[in-house]
Design a protein around this motif. Sequence first.
Motif, PDB file in Angstrom:
ATOM      1  N   GLY A   1      70.923  61.198  67.562  1.00  0.00           N
ATOM      2  CA  GLY A   1      70.252  62.267  67.843  1.00  0.00           C
ATOM      3  C   GLY A   1      69.130  62.263  68.962  1.00  0.00           C
ATOM      4  N   GLN A   2      68.342  60.896  68.651  1.00  0.00           N
ATOM      5  CA  GLN A   2      67.135  60.416  69.611  1.00  0.00           C
ATOM      6  C   GLN A   2      67.760  60.171  70.676  1.00  0.00           C
ATOM      7  N   SER A   3      68.779  59.321  70.588  1.00  0.00           N
ATOM      8  CA  SER A   3      69.219  58.834  71.981  1.00  0.00           C
ATOM      9  C   SER A   3      69.649  59.762  72.761  1.00  0.00           C
ATOM     10  N   LEU A   4      70.256  60.698  72.467  1.00  0.00           N
ATOM     11  CA  LEU A   4      70.760  62.006  73.344  1.00  0.00           C
ATOM     12  C   LEU A   4      69.455  62.626  73.674  1.00  0.00           C
TER      13      LEU A   4
ATOM     14  N   MET B   1      63.028  84.858  94.315  1.00  0.00           N
ATOM     15  CA  MET B   1      64.468  83.947  94.224  1.00  0.00           C
ATOM     16  C   MET B   1      63.940  82.694  93.337  1.00  0.00           C
ATOM     17  N   LYS B   2      62.681  82.275  93.020  1.00  0.00           N
ATOM     18  CA  LYS B   2      62.549  81.369  92.214  1.00  0.00           C
ATOM     19  C   LYS B   2      62.468  81.529  91.084  1.00  0.00           C
ATOM     20  N   LYS B   3      62.511  82.970  90.550  1.00  0.00           N
ATOM     21  CA  LYS B   3      62.535  83.216  89.052  1.00  0.00           C
ATOM     22  C   LYS B   3      64.131  83.427  88.940  1.00  0.00           C
ATOM     23  N   GLU B   4      64.676  83.718  89.819  1.00  0.00           N
ATOM     24  CA  GLU B   4      66.374  84.045  89.531  1.00  0.00           C
ATOM     25  C   GLU B   4      66.796  82.363  89.035  1.00  0.00           C
ATOM     26  N   THR B   5      66.392  81.452  90.123  1.00  0.00           N
ATOM     27  CA  THR B   5      66.761  80.278  90.222  1.00  0.00           C
ATOM     28  C   THR B   5      66.561  79.507  88.665  1.00  0.00           C
ATOM     29  N   ILE B   6      65.246  79.798  88.241  1.00  0.00           N
ATOM     30  CA  ILE B   6      64.664  79.199  87.121  1.00  0.00           C
ATOM     31  C   ILE B   6      65.805  79.878  85.668  1.00  0.00           C
ATOM     32  N   ILE B   7      66.125  80.943  85.962  1.00  0.00           N
ATOM     33  CA  ILE B   7      66.920  81.795  84.703  1.00  0.00           C
ATOM     34  C   ILE B   7      68.248  81.229  84.846  1.00  0.00           C
ATOM     35  N   LYS B   8      68.959  80.726  86.198  1.00  0.00           N
ATOM     36  CA  LYS B   8      70.023  80.363  86.114  1.00  0.00           C
ATOM     37  C   LYS B   8      70.031  78.950  85.625  1.00  0.00           C
ATOM     38  N   ASN B   9      68.794  78.136  85.816  1.00  0.00           N
ATOM     39  CA  ASN B   9      68.835  76.834  85.435  1.00  0.00           C
ATOM     40  C   ASN B   9      68.707  76.729  83.938  1.00  0.00           C
ATOM     41  N   ILE B  10      68.074  77.678  83.556  1.00  0.00           N
ATOM     42  CA  ILE B  10      67.967  77.760  81.765  1.00  0.00           C
ATOM     43  C   ILE B  10      69.373  78.000  81.166  1.00  0.00           C
ATOM     44  N   LEU B  11      69.983  78.858  81.749  1.00  0.00           N
ATOM     45  CA  LEU B  11      71.480  79.178  81.394  1.00  0.00           C
ATOM     46  C   LEU B  11      72.303  78.003  81.502  1.00  0.00           C
ATOM     47  N   THR B  12      72.166  77.280  82.584  1.00  0.00           N
ATOM     48  CA  THR B  12      73.139  76.097  82.759  1.00  0.00           C
ATOM     49  C   THR B  12      72.825  75.172  81.626  1.00  0.00           C
ATOM     50  N   ILE B  13      71.479  75.032  81.382  1.00  0.00           N
ATOM     51  CA  ILE B  13      71.231  73.819  80.532  1.00  0.00           C
ATOM     52  C   ILE B  13      71.778  74.330  78.933  1.00  0.00           C
ATOM     53  N   ALA B  14      71.581  75.656  78.564  1.00  0.00           N
ATOM     54  CA  ALA B  14      71.841  76.312  77.473  1.00  0.00           C
ATOM     55  C   ALA B  14      73.431  76.428  77.053  1.00  0.00           C
ATOM     56  N   HIS B  15      74.131  76.148  78.215  1.00  0.00           N
ATOM     57  CA  HIS B  15      75.688  76.050  77.762  1.00  0.00           C
ATOM     58  C   HIS B  15      76.162  74.693  78.085  1.00  0.00           C
ATOM     59  N   GLN B  16      75.452  73.634  78.240  1.00  0.00           N
ATOM     60  CA  GLN B  16      76.042  72.369  78.126  1.00  0.00           C
ATOM     61  C   GLN B  16      76.294  72.164  76.823  1.00  0.00           C
ATOM     62  N   PRO B  17      77.565  71.435  76.583  1.00  0.00           N
ATOM     63  CA  PRO B  17      78.062  71.110  75.262  1.00  0.00           C
ATOM     64  C   PRO B  17      77.234  70.590  74.227  1.00  0.00           C
ATOM     65  N   TYR B  18      76.285  69.530  74.734  1.00  0.00           N
ATOM     66  CA  TYR B  18      75.315  69.063  73.795  1.00  0.00           C
ATOM     67  C   TYR B  18      74.468  69.924  73.206  1.00  0.00           C
ATOM     68  N   VAL B  19      73.871  70.593  74.092  1.00  0.00           N
ATOM     69  CA  VAL B  19      72.896  71.688  73.549  1.00  0.00           C
ATOM     70  C   VAL B  19      73.511  72.672  72.767  1.00  0.00           C
ATOM     71  N   VAL B  20      74.782  73.304  73.164  1.00  0.00           N
ATOM     72  CA  VAL B  20      75.475  74.031  72.105  1.00  0.00           C
ATOM     73  C   VAL B  20      75.676  73.680  70.766  1.00  0.00           C
ATOM     74  N   PHE B  21      76.099  72.323  70.909  1.00  0.00           N
ATOM     75  CA  PHE B  21      76.652  71.389  69.625  1.00  0.00           C
ATOM     76  C   PHE B  21      75.067  71.605  68.729  1.00  0.00           C
ATOM     77  N   SER B  22      73.904  70.955  69.518  1.00  0.00           N
ATOM     78  CA  SER B  22      72.805  70.820  68.742  1.00  0.00           C
ATOM     79  C   SER B  22      72.118  72.212  68.157  1.00  0.00           C
ATOM     80  N   THR B  23      72.412  73.247  68.713  1.00  0.00           N
ATOM     81  CA  THR B  23      71.809  74.360  68.015  1.00  0.00           C
ATOM     82  C   THR B  23      72.738  75.043  67.175  1.00  0.00           C
ATOM     83  N   LYS B  24      74.035  74.469  66.931  1.00  0.00           N
ATOM     84  CA  LYS B  24      74.995  74.764  65.864  1.00  0.00           C
ATOM     85  C   LYS B  24      74.975  73.915  64.872  1.00  0.00           C
TER      86      LYS B  24
END
Length: 200
Positions: A105-108, A1-24
Amino acid sequence: MKKETIIKNILTIAHQPYVVFSTKIDTRNDKSIETLKILSTTENVTASYLSEKFDIKPSSVSQIVKKLEDSGMVTREKSGTDSRINYLKLTDKGRESLIESNATGQSLQDALFKDFTDEELTNFDSYLTRLIDNISNDDFKKQLHDVFSDDERWNHFDRMSARFERERSRMLDAEHAHHHGHPHPHHFHGGFGDGQRPHF
């Protein structure tokens, strides 16, 4: 269960607007920003120097410099010893813009990692690196191939829900595109005319 939760949390972070913007928007690949950074630390910079530094055509450098000139961030000054040479100089506006860009960028980043200690950041980085190493090694790729190329298994899943085969096909298409250097894996719709799945 912990592994599934970790993967879901990683996906949640990866889909945050700031993270998406910073990668693009990677400033390391933005030649205008890089030009400002070079001018802030290097003397007697010429267009030909930037052409060699960035490994791009002089005409491309001219477009970059013109854009920065038009915005008031860069000026040209003739060499005191050779009038044929023009040096690029950072203006006060250009310096302020560079400082503001870095500060934003640093403040974010600071807000994203609020209350993390240096030790926690070091550990977090090492954990992510281990995940990347695991997902990149040959054993994982072989296991991935074995799991997703087992048509009998997936035909069984498909009888329960068409979603399984649909998502399997998307995953295989994305993986195939990744290994063949396709610039936009999520837009890959090439299919496999010979009926063969891609080899990992």
